[in-house]
Design a protein around this motif. Structure first.
Motif, PDB file in Angstrom:
ATOM      1  N   SER A 103      -2.267  -1.537  -0.566  1.00 12.75           N
ATOM      2  CA  SER A 103      -1.143  -0.799  -0.631  1.00 12.75           C
ATOM      3  C   SER A 103      -0.431  -1.327  -1.826  1.00 12.75           C
ATOM      4  O   SER A 103      -0.616  -2.228  -2.654  1.00 12.75           O
ATOM      5  CB  SER A 103      -0.560  -0.809   0.715  1.00 12.75           C
ATOM      6  OG  SER A 103       0.727   0.145   0.835  1.00 12.75           O
ATOM      7  N   GLN A 111       6.674   1.677  -3.851  1.00 15.38           N
ATOM      8  CA  GLN A 111       7.231   2.421  -4.663  1.00 15.38           C
ATOM      9  C   GLN A 111       8.282   2.968  -4.214  1.00 15.38           C
ATOM     10  O   GLN A 111       8.906   2.662  -3.367  1.00 15.38           O
ATOM     11  CB  GLN A 111       6.081   3.973  -4.502  1.00 15.38           C
ATOM     12  CG  GLN A 111       5.580   4.294  -5.881  1.00 15.38           C
ATOM     13  CD  GLN A 111       4.198   5.305  -5.928  1.00 15.38           C
ATOM     14  OE1 GLN A 111       3.510   4.969  -5.102  1.00 15.38           O
ATOM     15  NE2 GLN A 111       4.067   5.921  -6.982  1.00 15.38           N
ATOM     16  N   ASP A 152       6.603   1.275   1.433  1.00 14.30           N
ATOM     17  CA  ASP A 152       5.163   1.294   1.136  1.00 14.30           C
ATOM     18  C   ASP A 152       4.825   2.719   0.312  1.00 14.30           C
ATOM     19  O   ASP A 152       4.986   3.585   0.896  1.00 14.30           O
ATOM     20  CB  ASP A 152       4.376   1.118   2.394  1.00 14.30           C
ATOM     21  CG  ASP A 152       4.720  -0.221   2.970  1.00 14.30           C
ATOM     22  OD1 ASP A 152       5.800  -0.543   3.125  1.00 14.30           O
ATOM     23  OD2 ASP A 152       3.675  -1.003   3.584  1.00 14.30           O
ATOM     24  N   ALA A 153       4.095   2.657  -0.788  1.00  9.13           N
ATOM     25  CA  ALA A 153       3.599   3.713  -1.531  1.00  9.13           C
ATOM     26  C   ALA A 153       2.897   4.763  -0.732  1.00  9.13           C
ATOM     27  O   ALA A 153       3.228   5.982  -0.723  1.00  9.13           O
ATOM     28  CB  ALA A 153       2.862   3.248  -2.709  1.00  9.13           C
ATOM     29  N   ARG A 185       3.187   2.061  -8.898  1.00  4.77           N
ATOM     30  CA  ARG A 185       3.024   1.541  -7.396  1.00  4.77           C
ATOM     31  C   ARG A 185       3.084  -0.133  -8.022  1.00  4.77           C
ATOM     32  O   ARG A 185       2.702  -0.407  -9.051  1.00  4.77           O
ATOM     33  CB  ARG A 185       1.480   1.450  -7.163  1.00  4.77           C
ATOM     34  CG  ARG A 185       1.389   1.044  -5.607  1.00  4.77           C
ATOM     35  CD  ARG A 185       0.063   1.707  -5.191  1.00  4.77           C
ATOM     36  NE  ARG A 185      -0.024   2.962  -4.648  1.00  4.77           N
ATOM     37  CZ  ARG A 185      -0.937   3.329  -3.526  1.00  4.77           C
ATOM     38  NH1 ARG A 185      -1.682   2.167  -2.967  1.00  4.77           N
ATOM     39  NH2 ARG A 185      -0.699   4.542  -3.398  1.00  4.77           N
ATOM     40  N   ARG A 200       1.575  -5.025  -5.328  1.00 13.18           N
ATOM     41  CA  ARG A 200       0.406  -4.569  -4.764  1.00 13.18           C
ATOM     42  C   ARG A 200       0.363  -5.748  -3.236  1.00 13.18           C
ATOM     43  O   ARG A 200       0.596  -6.756  -3.512  1.00 13.18           O
ATOM     44  CB  ARG A 200      -0.959  -5.221  -5.632  1.00 13.18           C
ATOM     45  CG  ARG A 200      -0.670  -4.322  -6.800  1.00 13.18           C
ATOM     46  CD  ARG A 200      -1.866  -3.189  -6.831  1.00 13.18           C
ATOM     47  NE  ARG A 200      -1.597  -2.305  -7.699  1.00 13.18           N
ATOM     48  CZ  ARG A 200      -1.960  -0.981  -7.610  1.00 13.18           C
ATOM     49  NH1 ARG A 200      -2.885  -0.553  -6.733  1.00 13.18           N
ATOM     50  NH2 ARG A 200      -1.679   0.135  -8.554  1.00 13.18           N
TER      51      ARG A 200
END
Ligand code: GLU
Length: 341
Positions: free
Chosen positions: A97, A100, A276-277, A296, A299
């Motif tokens: 994940s 974003q 969280d994207a 994004r 990471r």
């Protein structure tokens, strides 16, 4: 004595804690649902583990429950971080994940967009180019016309070029100049070139300003993490997104849940939500006016939370790896996100 025997005989029911974070763990028609919930259920079945779920509200509560020995397992969309690894254990990562940005509909008001477009270096450069072209062309015109058309373009440099500038500006802005006109061949050639250049330059400037304004009014000026400083950004308390914003000294409003952050975005109390994207993308895909912008960043991987030194780690990891190898996790990704990468 009897109680102790009963306890020993009772099947070991794991205490699994979770928190809502759609589409990883949420309640659907009263039942537990979501990518992580389904994955955990499958892991538990494969590993022969029985469990019952308890719902809390935030990731810090999940971690505290593991630390205090109240929970054996925590499943949601818990990012594996070094800070958390100090106090709890994690399984293998099972989902890649990252963070974003979500922005509201529209963007800046038209007045703000206009100001932000006109007062930029790009626009100043364009104006500079135009002024230079105007100056060069007026000088040339005066040079060619000064002898045979002294009435319109007087011979003395300052006066002559001034008149010539007037002609060039009038042609550029209104398409013509009524009280004077070049008559010599050289002058007329310069005039034709200037008229053509003028049309091109003016259309180029108009197009640049229009497209810059359109982009700004559509994108609210936030296109990626580098646009966040100076904005007010909403995020759920205790999340890795909150950590990121605070570490980057971005003005942060923390909410008990992401739903409250969405409400604040709709009410324009915050300019963006960082989270969280996959969660933001899932939310945006449900319809509504909000859009996920930029790539994004930060990471991070999700893992199953376990008590420090938990004996469950090995069987859970083995099962997770097996489920990756058999393609089960890919199928689950396909089901929830429509992708398998
Ligand atoms: N991945 C985020 C974290 O671990 C999720 C936060 C949340 O569930 O609110 O912090």
């Amino acid at each position: 004595m009897i109680l102790a025997l009963l306890l020993l005989a009772a099947p070991n029911v794991l205490r699994v804690y979770t928190k809502p974070i759609e589409p990883f763990s949420y309640k659907k028609d009263g039942a537990d649902a979501g990518f992580s919930i389904e994955l955990w259920d499958r892991v538990a079945k494969e590993a022969g583990l029985k469990y019952e779920t308890t719902w809390v509200k935030t990731v810090p509560e999940l971690i505290a429950a593991l630390e205090a020995g109240k929970a054996d397992v925590a499943v949601a969309a818990i990012s594996i971080t070094s800070e958390r690894e100090k106090v709890i254990d994690f399984s293998q990562p099972y989902y890649e994940s990252g963070l974003q940005i979500l922005v509201g509909p529209g963007g800046q008001s038209s007045a703000a967009t206009l100001v932000n477009t006109l007062f930029t270096w790009d626009f100043a450069r364009l104006l500079g180019m135009l002024a230079l072209a105007l100056f060069v062309s007026s000088n040339l015109l005066w040079w060619f016309e000064r002898r045979n058309n002294e009435e319109n373009f007087p011979r003395p440099y300052r006066h002559g070029v001034w008149e010539s500038l007037w002609w060039s500006s009038s042609v550029l802005i209104t398409g013509g100049c009524e009280n004077k006109t070049p008559t010599g061949i050289g002058g007329r050639m310069v005039a034709v070139v200037w008229m053509l250049t003028g049309i091109l330059l003016v259309s180029y400037i108009t197009a640049s300003v229009t497209s810059a304004m359109t982009v700004k009014s559509l994108t609210s000026g936030i296109n990626g993490p580098s646009d966040l400083p100076g904005q007010i950004v909403g995020t759920p308390a205790g999340s890795t997104a909150e950590r990121y914003l605070l570490d980057h000294k971005i003005e942060t409003r923390s909410f008990p849940s992401v739903d409250e952050a969405y409400v604040a975005l709709a009410a324009k109390q915050v300019n963006a939500v960082v989270y969280d994207a996959p969660v933001l993308l899932y939310h945006a895909a449900k319809g509504g006016q909000e859009r996920v912008v930029g790539h994004r960043f930060e990471r991070q991987n999700y893992g199953i939370g376990l008590q420090e030194g938990s004996k469950l780690r090995k069987p859970i990891n083995e099962t997770l790896l097996k489920l990756t190898e058999t393609g089960y996790i890919s199928e689950l990704r396909q089901k929830y996100f429509g992708d398998t990468d």
